[in-house]
Each structure stands twice: as C-alpha cells, then as structure tokens.
Scaffold this motif. Structure first.
Motif, short mmCIF file in Angstrom:
data_model
loop_
_atom_site.label_atom_id
_atom_site.label_comp_id
_atom_site.label_asym_id
_atom_site.label_seq_id
_atom_site.Cartn_x
_atom_site.Cartn_y
_atom_site.Cartn_z
N MET A 1 0.85 -1.18 0.00
CA MET A 1 0.00 0.00 0.00
C MET A 1 0.89 1.24 0.00
N ASN A 2 0.49 2.24 -0.75
CA ASN A 2 1.25 3.48 -0.83
C ASN A 2 0.65 4.48 0.16
N GLU A 3 1.43 4.85 1.16
CA GLU A 3 0.92 5.76 2.20
C GLU A 3 0.73 7.18 1.69
N THR A 4 1.28 7.52 0.53
CA THR A 4 1.16 8.89 0.04
C THR A 4 0.05 9.06 -0.99
N ALA A 5 -0.66 7.98 -1.29
CA ALA A 5 -1.73 8.07 -2.29
C ALA A 5 -2.85 8.97 -1.79
N GLN A 6 -3.29 9.87 -2.68
CA GLN A 6 -4.38 10.76 -2.29
C GLN A 6 -5.16 11.22 -3.52
N ILE A 7 -6.28 11.86 -3.23
CA ILE A 7 -7.10 12.44 -4.28
C ILE A 7 -6.55 13.83 -4.59
N ALA A 8 -6.20 14.06 -5.84
CA ALA A 8 -5.68 15.37 -6.26
C ALA A 8 -6.81 16.33 -6.62
N ALA A 9 -7.88 15.80 -7.25
CA ALA A 9 -9.01 16.63 -7.69
C ALA A 9 -10.21 15.72 -7.93
N VAL A 10 -11.41 16.31 -7.89
CA VAL A 10 -12.64 15.57 -8.16
C VAL A 10 -13.48 16.34 -9.17
N LEU A 64 -11.34 6.90 -12.71
CA LEU A 64 -10.17 7.45 -12.02
C LEU A 64 -8.98 7.50 -12.98
N ILE A 65 -8.23 8.59 -12.93
CA ILE A 65 -7.00 8.74 -13.71
C ILE A 65 -5.92 9.27 -12.76
N HIS A 66 -4.71 8.80 -12.97
CA HIS A 66 -3.57 9.24 -12.17
C HIS A 66 -2.97 10.52 -12.76
N GLN A 67 -2.74 11.51 -11.91
CA GLN A 67 -2.19 12.79 -12.33
C GLN A 67 -0.82 12.63 -13.00
N GLU A 68 -0.09 11.61 -12.63
CA GLU A 68 1.23 11.36 -13.21
C GLU A 68 1.14 11.17 -14.72
N GLY A 86 -12.45 13.43 -18.67
CA GLY A 86 -13.73 12.90 -18.22
C GLY A 86 -13.70 12.08 -16.95
N GLU A 87 -12.58 12.11 -16.24
CA GLU A 87 -12.52 11.33 -15.00
C GLU A 87 -13.27 12.04 -13.88
N ASN A 88 -13.72 11.22 -12.92
CA ASN A 88 -14.35 11.75 -11.72
C ASN A 88 -13.32 12.04 -10.63
N VAL A 89 -12.30 11.19 -10.56
CA VAL A 89 -11.29 11.33 -9.51
C VAL A 89 -9.91 11.32 -10.15
N THR A 90 -9.13 12.36 -9.87
CA THR A 90 -7.74 12.42 -10.28
C THR A 90 -6.92 12.06 -9.05
N THR A 91 -6.08 11.02 -9.18
CA THR A 91 -5.28 10.55 -8.06
C THR A 91 -3.84 10.99 -8.21
N VAL A 92 -3.09 10.89 -7.12
CA VAL A 92 -1.66 11.13 -7.15
C VAL A 92 -1.02 10.14 -6.19
N GLY A 93 0.13 9.57 -6.62
CA GLY A 93 0.87 8.65 -5.76
C GLY A 93 0.37 7.23 -5.76
N LEU A 94 -0.38 6.84 -6.78
CA LEU A 94 -0.94 5.48 -6.84
C LEU A 94 -0.88 4.97 -8.27
N GLU A 95 -0.30 3.81 -8.47
CA GLU A 95 -0.21 3.20 -9.81
C GLU A 95 -1.53 2.50 -10.13
N PRO A 163 -10.72 16.69 -2.63
CA PRO A 163 -9.29 16.77 -2.95
C PRO A 163 -8.49 16.78 -1.64
N GLY A 164 -7.38 16.06 -1.64
CA GLY A 164 -6.54 15.97 -0.45
C GLY A 164 -6.84 14.77 0.42
N ASP A 165 -8.00 14.11 0.21
CA ASP A 165 -8.31 12.90 0.98
C ASP A 165 -7.32 11.80 0.62
#
Length: 182
Positions: A1-10, A64-68, A86-95, A163-165
């Motif tokens: 599990m990646n402890e830094t994974a979070q929601i960047a935007a919704v 969901l799409i990763h910001q990376e 068209g994504e609902n959730v943009t993530t960061v720190g998660l593959e 965002p930030g969750d």
C-alpha cells in the motif's frame, strides 16, 4: 500500500460531455456512482453501451486517472488538466493501472470504490487534442495492447470525497486478475 496516495481533484458533469468540471467534493452513492454525474446508475449510462443493451450492469460508475499521466504527456506537447479526460477522480501517488480487478480503494473517511477494469478510450480524445489517443492506447514491446486512460469502478460503500483525501488500497485475495477493458 502506498501511504502517500491521495485524491488530487474531483470532477462531475450531469451531461454526456467529454470533460468534467472540477468540484469541491463528490458524493458517492453505493451501487450507483457519483451523485449528479451523467454516468450515475445501476445500469449502463455510457451512450454507446445503452444502445447495445440498456440492462447491462454499470461497471463504469466512477472513472479514475492518475495525475502522473498528465505529467508524462506534457513533454510530448499535450496539456491535459484534471477532469479534461472525463474522470471523476484524479489521483496522485498510486499506480492505478497496476491494480488487479476487485481492488477496493478506500477514498476519504468512508467511501469505497471497487475496481472493475480499464477505461477503453474512444476517438473523442483526438477531438480534444489531436494525437492524444495514440499516447493513451498503444502496444508494448511484446505486442500487447496497453490502455493508459485510467480505470473504472463501482461504488461499494458511499461517502463524500474531497481533494486531499487519502486513498488506502485493499487488494483482493490471490490469484489476482489483471485489468481488462470494461
């Protein structure tokens, strides 16, 4: 599990438009998806799938799409902002693309989205930015088709996400199933 994974935007949109508007929060409803979004419902809402069989279960409630990915596309001349694809959730720190089918993503305090598969991007992406589809769908060195336009899921447990969750990953029991298009 990646402890830094979070929601960047919704993002959400009540119409069937290509891009979605950024919002302050999403209300996820178990078995239905994103409240107020065009893809909300227990049965398929994607227009092409409705034409084929409107009684199919909706396995594409949350995109969901990763910001990376946007960061990888920028040096190639593509300016893609969160929500633009068209994504609902943009993530960061998660593959996201490496997750197996059935993974449960715990979003924020209570919401849980179960991963159902890969988004199968369409030619509308080239209408957004010419040549972008080729960057999101291609073949690896072994000749295997690779889709990079995010993942889809269903809402297993509802809740409000911002965002930030943080995002916690709960993998399914093995053997793991690779993601296929849904």
């Amino acid at each position: 599990m990646n402890e830094t994974a979070q929601i960047a935007a919704v993002h959400a949109d009540d119409g069937h438009r290509f891009s979605k508007q950024s919002v302050d929060f999403l209300e996820l409803v178990a078995g239905h998806g994103v409240a107020g979004d065009a893809h909300y419902g227990t049965t398929v809402q994607h227009r092409s799938r409705v034409r084929v069989d409107p009684t199919q279960p909706n396995l594409r409630q949350v995109h969901l799409i990763h910001q990376e990915l946007f960061e990888e596309l920028a040096p190639k001349g593509f300016a893609v902002a969160p929500g633009a694809l068209g994504e609902n959730v943009t993530t960061v720190g998660l593959e996201l693309l490496a997750l197996p089918r059935g993974t449960r993503l715990h979003l924020g305090e209570t919401a849980v989205v179960e991963v159902t598969g890969l988004r199968n991007p369409c030619s509308q992406i080239d209408d957004y930015q010419r040549g972008l589809l080729k960057e999101l769908v291609g073949y690896d060195d072994a000749g295997t088709l690779v889709r990079r336009a995010g993942i889809m899921g269903v809402v297993h447990r509802g809740g409000t996400v911002h965002p930030g969750d943080r995002i916690a990953v709960e993998l399914p029991e093995e053997p793991h199933e690779a993601l296929e298009r849904v």
